[in-house]
Motif scaffolding. Structure first.
Motif, PDB file in Angstrom:
ATOM      1  N   ALA A 111       0.838  -1.214   0.000  1.00 54.25           N
ATOM      2  CA  ALA A 111       0.000   0.000   0.000  1.00 54.25           C
ATOM      3  C   ALA A 111       0.869   1.258   0.000  1.00 54.25           C
ATOM      4  CB  ALA A 111      -0.929  -0.006   1.214  1.00 54.25           C
ATOM      5  N   PHE A 112       1.960   1.240   0.760  1.00 56.07           N
ATOM      6  CA  PHE A 112       2.828   2.424   0.796  1.00 56.07           C
ATOM      7  C   PHE A 112       3.575   2.594  -0.533  1.00 56.07           C
ATOM      8  CE2 PHE A 112       2.168   1.761   5.355  1.00 56.07           C
ATOM      9  CZ  PHE A 112       1.737   3.028   5.697  1.00 56.07           C
ATOM     10  N   GLU A 113       4.080   1.505  -1.078  1.00 58.18           N
ATOM     11  CA  GLU A 113       4.782   1.599  -2.361  1.00 58.18           C
ATOM     12  C   GLU A 113       3.826   2.050  -3.472  1.00 58.18           C
ATOM     13  OE1 GLU A 113       8.012   1.384  -3.240  1.00 58.18           O
ATOM     14  OE2 GLU A 113       8.405   1.321  -1.088  1.00 58.18           O
ATOM     15  N   TYR A 114       2.618   1.499  -3.429  1.00 57.02           N
ATOM     16  CA  TYR A 114       1.593   1.896  -4.409  1.00 57.02           C
ATOM     17  C   TYR A 114       1.336   3.404  -4.303  1.00 57.02           C
ATOM     18  CZ  TYR A 114      -2.944   2.264  -6.734  1.00 57.02           C
ATOM     19  OH  TYR A 114      -3.972   2.655  -7.569  1.00 57.02           O
ATOM     20  N   SER A 115       1.236   3.884  -3.056  1.00 52.58           N
ATOM     21  CA  SER A 115       0.946   5.307  -2.836  1.00 52.58           C
ATOM     22  C   SER A 115       2.059   6.177  -3.396  1.00 52.58           C
ATOM     23  CB  SER A 115       0.773   5.588  -1.337  1.00 52.58           C
ATOM     24  OG  SER A 115      -0.286   4.812  -0.843  1.00 52.58           O
ATOM     25  N   LEU A 116       3.308   5.751  -3.181  1.00 55.06           N
ATOM     26  CA  LEU A 116       4.432   6.532  -3.731  1.00 55.06           C
ATOM     27  C   LEU A 116       4.362   6.558  -5.256  1.00 55.06           C
ATOM     28  CD1 LEU A 116       7.673   5.505  -1.792  1.00 55.06           C
ATOM     29  CD2 LEU A 116       6.419   7.668  -1.657  1.00 55.06           C
ATOM     30  N   LYS A 117       4.137   5.373  -5.831  1.00 57.17           N
ATOM     31  CA  LYS A 117       4.145   5.243  -7.294  1.00 57.17           C
ATOM     32  C   LYS A 117       3.040   6.078  -7.940  1.00 57.17           C
ATOM     33  CE  LYS A 117       3.798   1.698 -10.861  1.00 57.17           C
ATOM     34  NZ  LYS A 117       3.538   0.300 -11.130  1.00 57.17           N
TER      35      LYS A 117
ATOM     36  N   ARG B 213      -0.099   9.223  -4.284  1.00 60.94           N
ATOM     37  CA  ARG B 213      -1.097   9.311  -3.213  1.00 60.94           C
ATOM     38  C   ARG B 213      -0.408   9.844  -1.964  1.00 60.94           C
ATOM     39  NH1 ARG B 213      -6.531   8.411  -4.494  1.00 60.94           N
ATOM     40  NH2 ARG B 213      -6.457   7.685  -6.633  1.00 60.94           N
ATOM     41  N   HIS B 214      -1.187  10.423  -1.027  1.00 58.53           N
ATOM     42  CA  HIS B 214      -0.522  11.069   0.100  1.00 58.53           C
ATOM     43  C   HIS B 214      -0.810  10.438   1.455  1.00 58.53           C
ATOM     44  CE1 HIS B 214      -4.458  12.993  -0.051  1.00 58.53           C
ATOM     45  NE2 HIS B 214      -4.309  13.149   1.243  1.00 58.53           N
ATOM     46  N   ARG B 215      -1.829   9.559   1.523  1.00 59.18           N
ATOM     47  CA  ARG B 215      -2.195   9.055   2.854  1.00 59.18           C
ATOM     48  C   ARG B 215      -2.722   7.628   2.791  1.00 59.18           C
ATOM     49  NH1 ARG B 215      -7.341  11.254   4.857  1.00 59.18           N
ATOM     50  NH2 ARG B 215      -7.938  10.009   6.656  1.00 59.18           N
ATOM     51  N   VAL B 216      -2.267   6.798   3.729  1.00 58.88           N
ATOM     52  CA  VAL B 216      -2.781   5.432   3.856  1.00 58.88           C
ATOM     53  C   VAL B 216      -3.520   5.332   5.189  1.00 58.88           C
ATOM     54  CG1 VAL B 216      -2.145   2.995   4.160  1.00 58.88           C
ATOM     55  CG2 VAL B 216      -0.951   4.387   2.452  1.00 58.88           C
ATOM     56  N   THR B 217      -4.748   4.823   5.135  1.00 58.46           N
ATOM     57  CA  THR B 217      -5.541   4.617   6.354  1.00 58.46           C
ATOM     58  C   THR B 217      -5.765   3.121   6.552  1.00 58.46           C
ATOM     59  OG1 THR B 217      -6.675   6.721   5.968  1.00 58.46           O
ATOM     60  CG2 THR B 217      -7.737   5.175   7.496  1.00 58.46           C
ATOM     61  N   ALA B 218      -5.257   2.585   7.652  1.00 62.04           N
ATOM     62  CA  ALA B 218      -5.487   1.159   7.949  1.00 62.04           C
ATOM     63  C   ALA B 218      -6.857   1.009   8.608  1.00 62.04           C
ATOM     64  CB  ALA B 218      -4.397   0.633   8.874  1.00 62.04           C
TER      65      ALA B 218
ATOM     66  N   ARG C 146       6.624   3.377   9.022  1.00 65.89           N
ATOM     67  CA  ARG C 146       7.731   4.219   9.517  1.00 65.89           C
ATOM     68  C   ARG C 146       8.717   4.646   8.436  1.00 65.89           C
ATOM     69  NH1 ARG C 146       7.337   1.057  14.771  1.00 65.89           N
ATOM     70  NH2 ARG C 146       5.577   2.186  15.636  1.00 65.89           N
ATOM     71  N   PRO C 147       9.160   3.737   7.564  1.00 58.70           N
ATOM     72  CA  PRO C 147      10.117   4.182   6.533  1.00 58.70           C
ATOM     73  C   PRO C 147       9.524   5.221   5.580  1.00 58.70           C
ATOM     74  CG  PRO C 147      10.005   1.777   6.639  1.00 58.70           C
ATOM     75  CD  PRO C 147       8.919   2.300   7.512  1.00 58.70           C
ATOM     76  N   TYR C 148       8.196   5.393   5.601  1.00 59.02           N
ATOM     77  CA  TYR C 148       7.551   6.319   4.653  1.00 59.02           C
ATOM     78  C   TYR C 148       7.187   7.650   5.313  1.00 59.02           C
ATOM     79  CZ  TYR C 148       7.295   2.051   1.950  1.00 59.02           C
ATOM     80  OH  TYR C 148       7.644   0.896   1.279  1.00 59.02           O
ATOM     81  N   GLU C 149       7.550   7.787   6.608  1.00 59.76           N
ATOM     82  CA  GLU C 149       7.228   9.027   7.335  1.00 59.76           C
ATOM     83  C   GLU C 149       7.778  10.234   6.585  1.00 59.76           C
ATOM     84  OE1 GLU C 149       6.967   7.478  11.910  1.00 59.76           O
ATOM     85  OE2 GLU C 149       8.558   8.923  11.417  1.00 59.76           O
ATOM     86  N   GLY C 150       6.957  11.287   6.505  1.00 60.28           N
ATOM     87  CA  GLY C 150       7.394  12.489   5.787  1.00 60.28           C
ATOM     88  C   GLY C 150       7.046  12.423   4.300  1.00 60.28           C
TER      89      GLY C 150
END
Ligand code: NAD
Length: 345
Positions: free
Chosen positions: A155-161, A164-169, A192-196
């Motif tokens: 989900a985080f990698e998808y958001s970067l690609k 997208r700016h926010r992931v909600t679990a 955590r690695p995606y903070e910021g």
């Protein structure tokens, strides 16, 4: 341009009607594709006694990509879901379902643009059900750290690609403290690695349901377990006008299978009125996966032009007087026009 081999799985119910529409849209759009048709679903069960024959699986493994129509699963009896089996067999762990407002349609909200990222291999879909005593059954919810971390990272990698700016679990960790607690904890750690770069927060699934139907625009990427993801994606599709509009994709390390959210719609199967747009947009996602972003954009823009400018030609689920074939014809014509004379819009 390189030629791709893609397995074509018409499925059953409205599947063959909408998959044919999607195949036409892709062929009109540009990529060179050798389609390999294979039977799955009720049709395959009747012929071979198995809704997911081994040779269909083998072909998907060999080609790496499939375009799939829906398949019927008998309710409360009969064979297990071919869909669930397909996702497990091919380790298609990530189900991505983008839900975006379609121009021209009257819906309560004009600005929905969210993506459901659903874990696809475990949870209550693991298939562990038992009758422990007459009148008492258990259905076991399986949540593992490996699968939860894997889908969160996705989900985080998808958001970067995809910018997208926010992931909600999404979870129910107040009640299922162990199972949903683990899913949430894994999502937190993976954030955590995606903070910021990508914001992270979480919400109870019941609160999400209420917030989605009051203000869906507040959500960006939703990260969910299997069952919640299934339910929430149908709900989200309803916000933009229905299941006939919402595409999807299943990704794994070796294969990707593209299919709409909707099922085989037995109530309208064979009537020629199924909305082909969800399947056509799923096929557009497939073009992007094959590296053809021009076809991806061309198909999406053609669909949006038709829904905006030709509402009378839409299928009955969208209030139009068209049918599957006439709507597909006009979308394909628009794709061809855009291919001939590139439009910058
Ligand atoms: P469904 O999605 O098939 O249909 C729900 C409602 O939406 C129906 O009224 C149907 O007519 C309408 N609808 C769905 N797609 C439409 C389209 N493209 N155009 C116009 N209207 C559309 O869900 P269901 O009725 O709950 O399930 C029917 C069967 O499909 C079940 O056997 C179920 O297991 C299966 N199913 C398969 C998949 C899949 O193959 N991926 C997904 C969901 C359900």
């Amino acid at each position: 341009m390189s030629r791709h081999r893609v397995v074509l799985l018409p499925g059953d119910g409205i599947g063959p009607e909408v998959v044919e529409a999607a195949r036409r849209a892709v062929d009109a759009s540009g990529p060179e594709i050798e389609w390999i048709p294979m039977e799955i679903g009720a049709v395959a069960f009747e012929k071979y006694g198995d809704p997911l024959p081994a040779d269909a699986l083998e072909q998907i493994r060999a080609c790496g990509v499939a375009l799939k129509g829906p398949t019927t699963t008998p309710i409360a009896k009969g064979y297990p879901s071919a869909n669930v089996r397909l996702r497990k067999e091919l380790m298609l762990f990530a189900n991505v379902r983008p839900v975006k407002t379609v121009p021209g349609l009257e819906t309560p909200y004009g600005n929905v643009d969210l993506v459901v990222v659903r874990e696809n291999t475990e949870d209550l879909y693991a298939g562990f059900e038992n009758e422990v005593a007459p009148g008492v059954v258990t259905s076991i919810k399986v949540i593992t750290e490996v699968a939860s971390r894997r889908i969160a990272r996705f989900a985080f990698e998808y958001s970067l690609k995809w910018g997208r700016h926010r992931v909600t679990a999404v979870h129910k960790a107040n009640i299922m403290k162990l199972a949903d607690g683990l899913f949430l904890d894994c999502a937190r750690q993976e954030s955590r690695p995606y903070e910021g770069r990508i914001q992270f927060d979480d919400i109870l699934v019941d609160a999400l349901a209420m917030k989605l139907v009051t203000n869906p625009a507040q959500f960006d990427v939703l990260l969910l377990e299997n069952l919640y993801g299934d339910i929430v994606s149908d709900l989200a599709a309803g916000l933009i006008g229905g299941l006939g509009l919402a595409p999807g994709a299943n990704y794994g390390p070796d294969c990707a299978v593209f299919e709409a959210i909707h099922g085989s719609a037995p109530d309208i199967a064979g009537k020629g009125i199924a909305n082909p747009i969800a399947m056509i947009l799923s096929a557009a996602m497939m073009c992007h996966h094959l590296g053809d972003s021009e076809s991806y954009m061309r198909i999406r823009k053609a669909v949006r032009t038709i829904t905006r400018d030709h509402r009378d030609l839409l299928t009955p689920d969208l209030g139009g007087k068209g049918n599957t074939r006439s709507l597909t014809d006009v979308i394909v014509k628009e794709i061809e026009r855009r291919r001939r004379e590139p439009v910058h819009d």
